[in-house]
Write an enzyme that holds these catalytic residues in place. Structure first.
Site, PDB file in Angstrom:
ATOM      1  N   ASN A  92      32.765  10.394 -38.162  1.00  0.00           N
ATOM      2  CA  ASN A  92      31.492  10.970 -37.728  1.00  0.00           C
ATOM      3  C   ASN A  92      30.928  10.091 -36.619  1.00  0.00           C
ATOM      4  O   ASN A  92      30.896   8.871 -36.726  1.00  0.00           O
ATOM      5  CB  ASN A  92      30.512  11.073 -38.897  1.00  0.00           C
ATOM      6  CG  ASN A  92      29.309  11.935 -38.537  1.00  0.00           C
ATOM      7  OD1 ASN A  92      28.574  11.626 -37.606  1.00  0.00           O
ATOM      8  ND2 ASN A  92      29.121  13.008 -39.262  1.00  0.00           N
ATOM      9  N   ARG A  93      30.448  10.725 -35.565  1.00  0.00           N
ATOM     10  CA  ARG A  93      30.013   9.989 -34.373  1.00  0.00           C
ATOM     11  C   ARG A  93      28.532   9.651 -34.366  1.00  0.00           C
ATOM     12  O   ARG A  93      28.009   9.160 -33.371  1.00  0.00           O
ATOM     13  CB  ARG A  93      30.394  10.808 -33.134  1.00  0.00           C
ATOM     14  CG  ARG A  93      31.910  10.950 -33.050  1.00  0.00           C
ATOM     15  CD  ARG A  93      32.343  12.056 -32.158  1.00  0.00           C
ATOM     16  NE  ARG A  93      31.976  13.351 -32.749  1.00  0.00           N
ATOM     17  CZ  ARG A  93      32.200  14.504 -32.146  1.00  0.00           C
ATOM     18  NH1 ARG A  93      32.748  14.552 -30.969  1.00  0.00           N
ATOM     19  NH2 ARG A  93      31.852  15.643 -32.725  1.00  0.00           N
TER      20      ARG A  93
END
Length: 162
Positions: free
Chosen positions: A41-42
């Site tokens: 997840n960024r």
């Protein structure tokens, strides 16, 4: 399908100005007992990039990054039936009570990390709180069409929203 109740509290303080809502913590986030725990997840890379800071590694560093930038985090869903981490499988939603955050902070702008959180905020909480939320592209690895640079352009509004 499992019935999941949100396992950890919101992150906010009296100085929070912007609220970012997810839908419900992923399996990895539930294991870590903190937001955006999946390594792909960024979210944390994105927030660090927007505010020109180092990418936080520990939960304490993540909390400090958000607090320095007056950002609150929570989720639109308090409990639901879900298969793994799949937003598409969500059923039987109980929305989160967001009033304690709004009443205990300076939050005036709400942004949703993806369309699922926006959908449930709009359906259950927007009218009650009287605050419109803005849907931003999801930082999830499932949203592969958006690279980090493109996400940063879209998410820049949270910096302006404070």
């Amino acid at each position: 399908m499992s019935h999941i109740t949100h396992p950890f509290p919101p992150l906010f303080n009296k100085d929070s100005e912007v609220l970012i809502l997810g839908s419900l913590p992923s399996v990895k986030s539930r294991e870590q007992m903190f937001f955006y725990g999946h390594p792909q997840n960024r979210f944390w890379k994105l927030i660090a990039k927007i505010f020109d800071e180092e990418v936080p590694q520990t939960i304490e560093e993540k909390k400090a990054l958000l607090e320095r930038n007056h950002i609150a985090l929570w989720d639109a869903i308090y409990s639901c039936d879900i298969e793994g981490s799949s937003d598409a499988s969500i059923r039987n939603v109980t929305p989160t009570d967001l009033r304690p955050i709004i009443e205990g902070s300076k939050v005036k702008r709400i942004f949703c990390n993806g369309k699922t959180s926006w959908k449930y905020y709009h359906k259950y909480q927007e009218k009650e709180l009287g605050l419109e939320a803005f849907a931003l592209p999801s930082t999830s690895p499932a949203n592969a069409a958006w690279n980090l640079e493109r996400l940063a352009e879209a998410w820049q509004v949270i910096k302006e929203g404070r």
